[in-house]
Design a protein around this motif. Structure first.
Motif, PDB file in Angstrom:
ATOM      1  N   ALA A   1     -11.633  26.885 -11.254  1.00 48.51           N
ATOM      2  CA  ALA A   1     -11.627  26.030 -10.065  1.00 48.51           C
ATOM      3  C   ALA A   1     -10.547  26.492  -9.086  1.00 48.51           C
ATOM      4  CB  ALA A   1     -11.385  24.575 -10.470  1.00 48.51           C
ATOM      5  N   GLY A   2     -10.763  26.200  -7.807  1.00 46.27           N
ATOM      6  CA  GLY A   2      -9.785  26.551  -6.776  1.00 46.27           C
ATOM      7  C   GLY A   2     -10.365  27.538  -5.790  1.00 46.27           C
ATOM      8  N   LEU A   3      -9.584  28.577  -5.460  1.00 42.97           N
ATOM      9  CA  LEU A   3     -10.033  29.573  -4.501  1.00 42.97           C
ATOM     10  C   LEU A   3     -11.029  30.563  -5.093  1.00 42.97           C
ATOM     11  CD1 LEU A   3      -6.660  30.409  -2.687  1.00 42.97           C
ATOM     12  CD2 LEU A   3      -8.563  29.080  -1.773  1.00 42.97           C
ATOM     13  N   GLN A   4     -10.922  30.850  -6.395  1.00 36.79           N
ATOM     14  CA  GLN A   4     -11.787  31.862  -7.011  1.00 36.79           C
ATOM     15  C   GLN A   4     -13.275  31.664  -6.697  1.00 36.79           C
ATOM     16  OE1 GLN A   4     -11.068  34.581  -8.883  1.00 36.79           O
ATOM     17  NE2 GLN A   4      -9.125  34.285  -9.928  1.00 36.79           N
ATOM     18  N   PRO A   5     -13.813  30.437  -6.798  1.00 32.33           N
ATOM     19  CA  PRO A   5     -15.264  30.264  -6.597  1.00 32.33           C
ATOM     20  C   PRO A   5     -15.750  30.507  -5.175  1.00 32.33           C
ATOM     21  CG  PRO A   5     -14.328  28.422  -7.829  1.00 32.33           C
ATOM     22  CD  PRO A   5     -13.189  29.206  -7.272  1.00 32.33           C
ATOM     23  N   LEU A   6     -14.822  30.656  -4.222  1.00 30.53           N
ATOM     24  CA  LEU A   6     -15.275  30.937  -2.861  1.00 30.53           C
ATOM     25  C   LEU A   6     -15.994  32.278  -2.773  1.00 30.53           C
ATOM     26  CD1 LEU A   6     -12.292  29.617  -0.696  1.00 30.53           C
ATOM     27  CD2 LEU A   6     -14.548  28.587  -1.023  1.00 30.53           C
ATOM     28  N   ASP A   7     -15.721  33.167  -3.718  1.00 30.46           N
ATOM     29  CA  ASP A   7     -16.461  34.433  -3.767  1.00 30.46           C
ATOM     30  C   ASP A   7     -17.943  34.177  -4.051  1.00 30.46           C
ATOM     31  OD1 ASP A   7     -17.709  36.787  -4.647  1.00 30.46           O
ATOM     32  OD2 ASP A   7     -16.052  37.427  -5.913  1.00 30.46           O
ATOM     33  N   PRO A   8     -18.327  33.623  -5.218  1.00 32.30           N
ATOM     34  CA  PRO A   8     -19.760  33.414  -5.459  1.00 32.30           C
ATOM     35  C   PRO A   8     -20.382  32.328  -4.603  1.00 32.30           C
ATOM     36  CG  PRO A   8     -18.478  32.490  -7.261  1.00 32.30           C
ATOM     37  CD  PRO A   8     -17.516  33.271  -6.415  1.00 32.30           C
ATOM     38  N   LYS A   9     -19.589  31.398  -4.115  1.00 31.91           N
ATOM     39  CA  LYS A   9     -20.156  30.319  -3.295  1.00 31.91           C
ATOM     40  C   LYS A   9     -20.463  30.769  -1.868  1.00 31.91           C
ATOM     41  CE  LYS A   9     -18.545  26.022  -5.405  1.00 31.91           C
ATOM     42  NZ  LYS A   9     -17.734  24.803  -5.174  1.00 31.91           N
ATOM     43  N   THR A  10     -19.581  31.588  -1.295  1.00 32.48           N
ATOM     44  CA  THR A  10     -19.744  31.910   0.122  1.00 32.48           C
ATOM     45  C   THR A  10     -20.114  33.364   0.392  1.00 32.48           C
ATOM     46  OG1 THR A  10     -17.421  32.496   0.500  1.00 32.48           O
ATOM     47  CG2 THR A  10     -18.001  30.166   0.654  1.00 32.48           C
ATOM     48  N   PHE A  11     -20.021  34.209  -0.618  1.00 32.91           N
ATOM     49  CA  PHE A  11     -20.308  35.626  -0.390  1.00 32.91           C
ATOM     50  C   PHE A  11     -21.339  36.176  -1.370  1.00 32.91           C
ATOM     51  CE2 PHE A  11     -18.844  40.174  -1.156  1.00 32.91           C
ATOM     52  CZ  PHE A  11     -19.637  40.697  -0.150  1.00 32.91           C
ATOM     53  N   THR A  12     -20.950  36.439  -2.610  1.00 33.71           N
ATOM     54  CA  THR A  12     -21.854  37.127  -3.532  1.00 33.71           C
ATOM     55  C   THR A  12     -23.061  36.280  -3.920  1.00 33.71           C
ATOM     56  OG1 THR A  12     -20.299  36.528  -5.295  1.00 33.71           O
ATOM     57  CG2 THR A  12     -20.260  38.798  -4.515  1.00 33.71           C
ATOM     58  N   GLY A  13     -22.859  34.979  -4.119  1.00 37.71           N
ATOM     59  CA  GLY A  13     -23.987  34.127  -4.494  1.00 37.71           C
ATOM     60  C   GLY A  13     -25.082  34.101  -3.448  1.00 37.71           C
TER      61      GLY A  13
ATOM     62  N   MET B   1     -14.048  25.394   7.322  1.00 38.70           N
ATOM     63  CA  MET B   1     -15.122  26.179   6.700  1.00 38.70           C
ATOM     64  C   MET B   1     -15.714  27.191   7.677  1.00 38.70           C
ATOM     65  SD  MET B   1     -16.805  26.833   4.013  1.00 38.70           S
ATOM     66  CE  MET B   1     -16.740  25.490   2.850  1.00 38.70           C
ATOM     67  N   LYS B   2     -15.597  26.901   8.970  1.00 37.37           N
ATOM     68  CA  LYS B   2     -16.194  27.793   9.962  1.00 37.37           C
ATOM     69  C   LYS B   2     -15.649  29.210   9.840  1.00 37.37           C
ATOM     70  CE  LYS B   2     -16.958  28.381  14.907  1.00 37.37           C
ATOM     71  NZ  LYS B   2     -16.701  27.839  16.247  1.00 37.37           N
ATOM     72  N   SER B   3     -14.309  29.333   9.670  1.00 37.74           N
ATOM     73  CA  SER B   3     -13.731  30.672   9.592  1.00 37.74           C
ATOM     74  C   SER B   3     -14.190  31.399   8.338  1.00 37.74           C
ATOM     75  CB  SER B   3     -12.202  30.600   9.617  1.00 37.74           C
ATOM     76  OG  SER B   3     -11.729  29.774   8.577  1.00 37.74           O
ATOM     77  N   ILE B   4     -14.381  30.660   7.228  1.00 39.92           N
ATOM     78  CA  ILE B   4     -14.889  31.276   5.995  1.00 39.92           C
ATOM     79  C   ILE B   4     -16.283  31.823   6.241  1.00 39.92           C
ATOM     80  CG2 ILE B   4     -15.604  30.832   3.628  1.00 39.92           C
ATOM     81  CD1 ILE B   4     -13.431  28.758   3.434  1.00 39.92           C
ATOM     82  N   LEU B   5     -17.114  31.034   6.928  1.00 39.33           N
ATOM     83  CA  LEU B   5     -18.484  31.467   7.185  1.00 39.33           C
ATOM     84  C   LEU B   5     -18.522  32.687   8.085  1.00 39.33           C
ATOM     85  CD1 LEU B   5     -20.203  27.995   7.632  1.00 39.33           C
ATOM     86  CD2 LEU B   5     -20.362  29.533   5.672  1.00 39.33           C
ATOM     87  N   ILE B   6     -17.612  32.710   9.059  1.00 43.01           N
ATOM     88  CA  ILE B   6     -17.550  33.880   9.940  1.00 43.01           C
ATOM     89  C   ILE B   6     -17.181  35.115   9.126  1.00 43.01           C
ATOM     90  CG2 ILE B   6     -16.257  34.947  11.817  1.00 43.01           C
ATOM     91  CD1 ILE B   6     -16.020  32.121  13.048  1.00 43.01           C
ATOM     92  N   ALA B   7     -16.171  34.971   8.262  1.00 43.67           N
ATOM     93  CA  ALA B   7     -15.767  36.094   7.414  1.00 43.67           C
ATOM     94  C   ALA B   7     -16.910  36.516   6.509  1.00 43.67           C
ATOM     95  CB  ALA B   7     -14.542  35.713   6.572  1.00 43.67           C
ATOM     96  N   ARG B   8     -17.610  35.523   5.978  1.00 44.15           N
ATOM     97  CA  ARG B   8     -18.722  35.823   5.075  1.00 44.15           C
ATOM     98  C   ARG B   8     -19.811  36.602   5.804  1.00 44.15           C
ATOM     99  NH1 ARG B   8     -23.710  32.574   4.155  1.00 44.15           N
ATOM    100  NH2 ARG B   8     -24.863  33.953   2.812  1.00 44.15           N
TER     101      ARG B   8
ATOM    102  N   GLY C   1      -5.309  32.294   9.438  1.00 45.31           N
ATOM    103  CA  GLY C   1      -6.359  31.741  10.278  1.00 45.31           C
ATOM    104  C   GLY C   1      -7.610  31.391   9.502  1.00 45.31           C
ATOM    105  N   THR C   2      -7.687  31.801   8.234  1.00 46.36           N
ATOM    106  CA  THR C   2      -8.820  31.424   7.391  1.00 46.36           C
ATOM    107  C   THR C   2      -8.620  29.995   6.914  1.00 46.36           C
ATOM    108  OG1 THR C   2      -8.990  33.716   6.637  1.00 46.36           O
ATOM    109  CG2 THR C   2     -10.123  32.064   5.334  1.00 46.36           C
ATOM    110  N   GLU C   3      -9.626  29.177   7.085  1.00 51.40           N
ATOM    111  CA  GLU C   3      -9.471  27.756   6.770  1.00 51.40           C
ATOM    112  C   GLU C   3      -9.075  27.541   5.314  1.00 51.40           C
ATOM    113  OE1 GLU C   3     -12.127  23.659   6.805  1.00 51.40           O
ATOM    114  OE2 GLU C   3     -12.615  25.264   8.199  1.00 51.40           O
ATOM    115  N   ALA C   4      -9.618  28.343   4.413  1.00 54.65           N
ATOM    116  CA  ALA C   4      -9.315  28.177   2.991  1.00 54.65           C
ATOM    117  C   ALA C   4      -7.858  28.444   2.678  1.00 54.65           C
ATOM    118  CB  ALA C   4     -10.199  29.107   2.172  1.00 54.65           C
ATOM    119  N   LEU C   5      -7.162  29.166   3.571  1.00 51.13           N
ATOM    120  CA  LEU C   5      -5.750  29.474   3.359  1.00 51.13           C
ATOM    121  C   LEU C   5      -4.849  28.702   4.321  1.00 51.13           C
ATOM    122  CD1 LEU C   5      -5.946  33.354   2.802  1.00 51.13           C
ATOM    123  CD2 LEU C   5      -6.033  31.521   1.107  1.00 51.13           C
ATOM    124  N   SER C   6      -5.372  27.633   4.887  1.00 54.31           N
ATOM    125  CA  SER C   6      -4.587  26.866   5.862  1.00 54.31           C
ATOM    126  C   SER C   6      -3.372  26.190   5.230  1.00 54.31           C
ATOM    127  CB  SER C   6      -5.475  25.816   6.536  1.00 54.31           C
ATOM    128  OG  SER C   6      -5.981  24.898   5.573  1.00 54.31           O
TER     129      SER C   6
END
Length: 484
Positions: free
Chosen positions: A55-67, A1-8, A312-317
């Motif tokens: 469900a899946g990767l799609q919600p990472l947008d509103p969960k970690t960025f737009t939301g 999750m750390k890499s997602i947060l960095i990207a966010r 290198g993004t954790e969500a795509l590991s």
């Protein structure tokens, strides 16, 4: 999750700069659609809106960025409710019939929009669009999405928000090898390149398998029936097929075009890897990344992930190491009319208790300012759908031939074919899925298609031929229902 947060954080910084407003310092006329949405939404600070997402990767947008960014800018919290794609339509209808108000923002698969709109599930958006000045930015959405996936019978019910299109990926190192090119030209009499017809696809695939197998096979396609039904819809129309007689609403998928496509698909399986009949997205994707196949046809994420974007993004590991990062060619599939398979539009539920807040959120998400950042999130599956996405210098610099990738998606956004859209579309699609399962099981192709016609005709009569004709004629009149 750390890499997602960095990207966010990186995206949040640029997004905040794009939409931050100093109160009173920017004249209303100069504000962007994103600005206007933010300003208007502040009156709803403290509200929570419920957003239904696949469900899946799609919600990472509103969960970690737009939301989180929307809450920071407006004080409105975004609660993401996830659902498997096959269940979204049913859950949306159930919530409407129960009057639960469970959802505020809906992600709608475009070919299900007529069903939902005519059932009263979706809120018409025309008045909101006028009130908050979004019409000009809607015109900047690529025409194939804007003109086909936004309105039902002239009213706006959703904003096209995902440029799904099935394009061809191929091994440039094999296609441009001088020895291979010379051998192919001698055998078939034309230059080796991305196939322009499905006949050429069969010849190129057979040639590549003959030359390179078992190390590399000519192609591996989406053959699992749930995916393959989109390929059938595309190829059937590319060969000149029509789904129905527009006057009688009798199904016509058992025509010469349908039989040709089924027979071609059977022949292609003979030179593809063993077991290809069960290949879905993951199997074809992994085989292409491993360099085991020379061609595949799939959704846009394949093109960027295979090039190493998001590595290198954790969500795509879960994605295996790509062996073809610098060898990928992009092209439209044979026939040059790619299927606009699935996709999403952003809508507001008619039963929402927070309609205006929900609307303002989707205007902001869909806007020029914010959507360009969302489609570049490596892990979130939203594909380019605005003209500015295809021409973005930032996006075009993301990997060595990202410009070719975006140019191909842009071409697909001009000539792509809409998924068939009817009342109870899912039942008609289920018929195609069952037909493909029988095809792989060894049943006679003509018998399968004749049975499919009988199944569709019975379903049409049960729904009401005139009711169905109203929806079909509206769909068939759209620019990208059939090839021009």
């Amino acid at each position: 999750m750390k890499s997602i947060l960095i990207a966010r954080r990186a995206f949040l910084a640029s997004a905040a700069g794009a939409v931050a407003i100093l109160a009173g310092s920017v004249p209303a006329a100069a504000q962007s659609a994103a600005d206007r949405a933010v300003e208007a939404a502040k009156q709803y600070s403290g509200t929570t809106i419920n957003v239904l997402y696949e469900a899946g990767l799609q919600p990472l947008d509103p969960k970690t960025f737009t939301g989180p960014l929307w809450e920071e800018l407006t004080g409105i919290k975004v609660n993401v409710i996830e659902s498997p794609l096959p269940e979204i339509f049913t859950k949306t209808m159930q919530a409407h019939r129960a009057g639960s108000g469970a959802y505020d923002v809906l992600n709608v698969v475009p070919n299900q929009m007529p069903d939902l709109a005519l059932a009263g599930v979706l809120e018409p958006l025309d008045d909101f669009v006028e009130k908050y000045g979004f019409a000009d930015e809607l015109q900047m959405i690529a025409p194939v999405y804007r003109d086909n996936q936004m309105k039902v019978e002239g009213k706006i019910y959703g904003f096209p928000d995902d440029g799904d299109t099935l394009i061809l990926y191929y091994r440039k190192d094999l296609f441009e090898d001088p020895e291979t090119m010379a051998e192919f030209k001698a055998r078939y009499g034309y230059d080796l390149g991305p196939p322009q017809t499905w006949e050429q696809f069969g010849e190129i695939g057979q040639f590549m398998t003959d030359k390179y197998a078992p190390e590399v096979y000519g192609a591996g396609l989406l053959r699992q029936p749930g995916n393959a039904q989109y390929m059938f819809q595309e190829r059937f129309r590319t060969e000149g097929g029509k789904f129905f007689d527009e006057e009688t609403m009798k199904a016509t998928v058992n025509s010469e075009a349908g039989l040709k496509v089924f027979n071609q698909m059977l022949e292609e399986n003979k030179w593809m890897p063993a077991g290809v009949e069960q290949w879905g997205f993951i199997e074809a994707f992994n085989a292409f990344l491993a360099g085991d196949i020379a061609m595949t046809v799939s959704w846009p994420p394949v093109g960027r992930w295979a090039a190493g974007y998001g590595k290198g993004t954790e969500a795509l590991s879960w994605i295996p190491e790509t062996k073809v990062a610098d060898k990928i060619g992009y092209a439209l599939p044979p026939g040059n009319n790619p299927e606009l398979a699935v996709g999403f539009s952003l809508s507001v539920a008619s039963g929402s208790k927070n309609k205006e807040a929900a609307y303002l959120f989707i205007q902001w998400m869909n806007s020029e300012d914010i959507s360009i950042q969302r489609v570049q999130l490596p892990f979130a599956l939203r594909d380019p759908f605005r003209d500015s996405h295809f021409t973005s210098e930032e996006y075009r610099s993301r990997w060595s031939n990202a410009d070719e990738y975006l140019d191909t998606l842009k071409a697909g956004a001009e000539s792509g074919l809409l998924d068939l859209s009817l009342l109870q579309t899912d039942r008609y699609e289920e018929g195609i899925r069952q037909a493909i399962s029988r095809l792989w099981g060894g049943d006679d192709p003509q018998t399968i298609l004749d049975d499919l016609v009988g199944q569709w005709d019975e379903l049409t009569e049960r729904i009401g031929a005139e009711k169905q004709r109203r929806v079909y004629v509206d769909w068939a009149s759209k620019p990208n229902a059939y090839p021009n």
